[in-house]
Design an enzyme around this catalytic site. Structure first.
Site, PDB file in Angstrom:
ATOM      1  N   ASP A  12       0.761  -1.245   0.000  1.00  0.00           N
ATOM      2  CA  ASP A  12       0.000   0.000   0.000  1.00  0.00           C
ATOM      3  C   ASP A  12       0.801   1.310   0.000  1.00  0.00           C
ATOM      4  O   ASP A  12       0.559   2.180  -0.808  1.00  0.00           O
ATOM      5  CB  ASP A  12      -0.936   0.011   1.216  1.00  0.00           C
ATOM      6  CG  ASP A  12      -1.843  -1.213   1.250  1.00  0.00           C
ATOM      7  OD1 ASP A  12      -1.728  -2.077   0.370  1.00  0.00           O
ATOM      8  OD2 ASP A  12      -2.668  -1.304   2.169  1.00  0.00           O
TER       9      ASP A  12
ATOM     10  N   GLU B  86       1.805  -9.480  11.624  1.00  0.00           N
ATOM     11  CA  GLU B  86       1.516  -9.075  10.240  1.00  0.00           C
ATOM     12  C   GLU B  86       2.834  -8.851   9.490  1.00  0.00           C
ATOM     13  O   GLU B  86       3.002  -9.270   8.361  1.00  0.00           O
ATOM     14  CB  GLU B  86       0.667  -7.793  10.259  1.00  0.00           C
ATOM     15  CG  GLU B  86       0.168  -7.368   8.884  1.00  0.00           C
ATOM     16  CD  GLU B  86      -0.734  -6.126   8.955  1.00  0.00           C
ATOM     17  OE1 GLU B  86      -0.870  -5.542  10.053  1.00  0.00           O
ATOM     18  OE2 GLU B  86      -1.290  -5.756   7.908  1.00  0.00           O
TER      19      GLU B  86
HETATM   20  C1  2M8 Z   1      -3.193  -4.366   3.626  1.00  0.00           C
HETATM   21  O1  2M8 Z   1      -4.042  -3.608   2.780  1.00  0.00           O
HETATM   22  C2  2M8 Z   1      -5.349  -3.151   3.178  1.00  0.00           C
HETATM   23  C3  2M8 Z   1      -6.013  -2.550   1.938  1.00  0.00           C
HETATM   24  O2  2M8 Z   1      -6.197  -3.545   0.983  1.00  0.00           O
HETATM   25  C4  2M8 Z   1      -5.355  -2.110   4.270  1.00  0.00           C
HETATM   26  O3  2M8 Z   1      -4.295  -1.664   4.714  1.00  0.00           O
HETATM   27  O4  2M8 Z   1      -6.452  -1.739   4.688  1.00  0.00           O
HETATM   28  C5  2M8 Z   1      -2.010  -4.847   2.747  1.00  0.00           C
HETATM   29  O5  2M8 Z   1      -0.973  -5.350   3.539  1.00  0.00           O
HETATM   30  C6  2M8 Z   1      -2.494  -5.884   1.745  1.00  0.00           C
HETATM   31  O6  2M8 Z   1      -1.413  -6.425   1.029  1.00  0.00           O
HETATM   32  C7  2M8 Z   1      -3.268  -7.011   2.429  1.00  0.00           C
HETATM   33  O7  2M8 Z   1      -3.835  -7.850   1.475  1.00  0.00           O
HETATM   34  C8  2M8 Z   1      -4.364  -6.468   3.378  1.00  0.00           C
HETATM   35  C9  2M8 Z   1      -4.980  -7.564   4.250  1.00  0.00           C
HETATM   36  O8  2M8 Z   1      -3.978  -8.310   4.905  1.00  0.00           O
HETATM   37  O9  2M8 Z   1      -3.842  -5.461   4.242  1.00  0.00           O
END
Ligand code: 2M8
Length: 426
Positions: A167, A396
């Site tokens: 992101d 994470e």
């Molecule tokens: C993170 O992205 C989401 C948006 O899609 C967020 O920050 O709200 C990223 O690390 C992404 O790669 C990942 O798929 C998601 C859920 O783990 O979180």
């Protein structure tokens, strides 16, 4: 690490997959991410396959059941109402029976389904389920080349940083200057209530993320126009490598299952993509870099996006140079692989995708290293990954300099990848 400790870690990983299981899909972690995410689910299925093959196939089926009519597979499926996440379905406004976001994510499904098939003990189940998934994944791949490669370059572009999965990467900084922040509907972030705000993207970045969502929504989520209308069009070598590898894996699987047309189409996509990938090579950085389509310029940033191409069948000298780059990174980073080069002044050890280590990336990179015969480097990264888990738990992501666990805890895809690392270490 003792066998006993390995077994404990495996059991903890299996437990995390269970805790985050919502029956037909799995959430990335409780609280911070309460829905189904696209690439999280595909990688999660690989972990699930170690304990329950049927459940693993269901995870991918559920995701693909929400494929759009035009072929896109959305990045989030909002299966049930939850106030704890922003932006929710009302911001996306995609107008679907089960709400979804309007953008996609790294197309890892082809790779994942091939891995499920290869691992399967129940080959009959695997053949049936894979055969049902093949046309859907093939259609998704076709969608990429139709909607995200209008000039027929054989490389696809992202139109939103969330599509990359990385992101707030440094890779997007310059291009993001072009995305306005004015006129964005006022909003309240939820992520900073679940995780340390200093580890998350900034407010300025969120304004721009939402500006793009509102712009695409105003265009009715019509993928025939979104690419050209977006002020952000980025060719990411990691994303393209994942697509190329998924095309190659889908082709092999289709070949095994006698689906000749799907096999041929995907083989051709993989071959053409691989040739085009070379335009992203940077000899000074000894890795691939992003290409900003709007600025018509390469991006000067050494991120993991440029190392992920080890996943595909690269020419020998390119693969060897990527390994040299990993060796150089091991001198500045205690734990491999940092998402950005620590010697870059913009590197930030704890801020999400601007420096931290992510075990899903380590998994993809080590898969490629093993396939290209670089077992020593693969083993070094796998050991670092297990050490992070052993001391910091299933986070994470991790600080590459200290190993400190960051972001959400009991994280699903981290647990899934650990199962794979443990199997390789056995
Ligand atoms: C993170 O992205 C989401 C948006 O899609 C967020 O920050 O709200 C990223 O690390 C992404 O790669 C990942 O798929 C998601 C859920 O783990 O979180």
């Amino acid at each position: 690490m003792t066998d006993q400790r390995r077994k404990e870690i495996f059991d903890e990983a299996a437990q995390i997959l269970k805790i985050n299981d919502r029956g037909t899909y799995t959430v990335p972690t409780h609280g911070l991410y309460p829905f189904q995410w696209n690439w999280d689910s595909c990688l999660t299925a690989i972990g699930q396959s170690h304990v329950d093959e049927k459940r693993a196939w269901l995870e991918v089926d559920t995701l693909l059941a929400h494929q759009w009519e035009d072929g896109m597979v959305p990045h989030i499926v909002f299966h049930q109402h939850d106030e704890g996440y922003f932006p929710g379905p009302e911001v996306w406004g995609t107008n679907r029976p089960v709400p979804t976001s309007g953008i996609t994510q790294p197309p890892i499904a082809g790779f994942a389904v091939k891995r499920l098939f290869d691992m399967a003990k129940d080959k009959e189940l695997a053949s049936t389920r894979a055969r049902q998934l093949l046309p859907k994944i093939d259609r998704w791949h076709q969608w990429f080349y139709e909607s995200r490669d209008p000039e027929k370059t054989d490389l696809v572009a992202l139109i939103h940083p969330w599509e990359s999965g990385r992101d707030n990467s440094i890779d997007w900084d310059a291009a993001f200057e072009r995305v306005p922040t004015d006129g964005v509907t006022p909003y309240t972030r939820r992520d900073t209530q679940h995780a340390d705000p200093s580890h998350r993207p900034t407010k300025d970045q969120y304004d721009r993320y939402i500006w793009l969502v509102e712009r695409f929504r105003s265009l009715g989520w019509d993928n025939a126009v979104l690419h050209d209308a977006s002020p952000f069009q980025m060719v990411d070598p990691g994303f393209n490598a994942i697509l190329i590898r998924s095309c190659a894996d889908l082709a092999e699987l289709a070949h095994i299952l006698g689906e000749t047309d799907i096999a041929e189409r995907n083989k051709a996509r993989a071959t053409q993509g691989l040739t085009a990938m070379d335009s992203l090579w940077n000899e000074t950085l000894k890795q691939y870099v992003c290409f900003d389509r709007v600025a018509n310029a390469h991006v000067d940033s050494a991120s993991i996006a440029g190392l992920i191409p080890i996943l595909v069948s690269l020419p020998r000298d390119r693969a060897d140079k990527l390994v040299d780059t990993l060796v150089a990174l091991s001198k500045t980073s205690r734990y491999l692989v940092p998402s950005h080069d620590p010697s870059d002044v913009r590197f930030d050890a704890k801020r999400y995708w601007r420096g931290p280590v992510w075990l899903i990336i380590n998994y993809l990179i080590t898969d490629g290293l093993r396939k290209s015969g670089h077992d020593d480097m693969a083993q070094q990264i796998e050991s670092a990954s297990l050490e992070l888990i052993n001391t910091g738990g299933f986070a994470e992501y991790y600080d590459p300099l200290t190993g400190e666990p960051c972001g959400g805890a009991s994280f699903t895809w981290t647990a899934a990848m650990v199962m794979e690392f443990l199997e390789r270490a056995a």
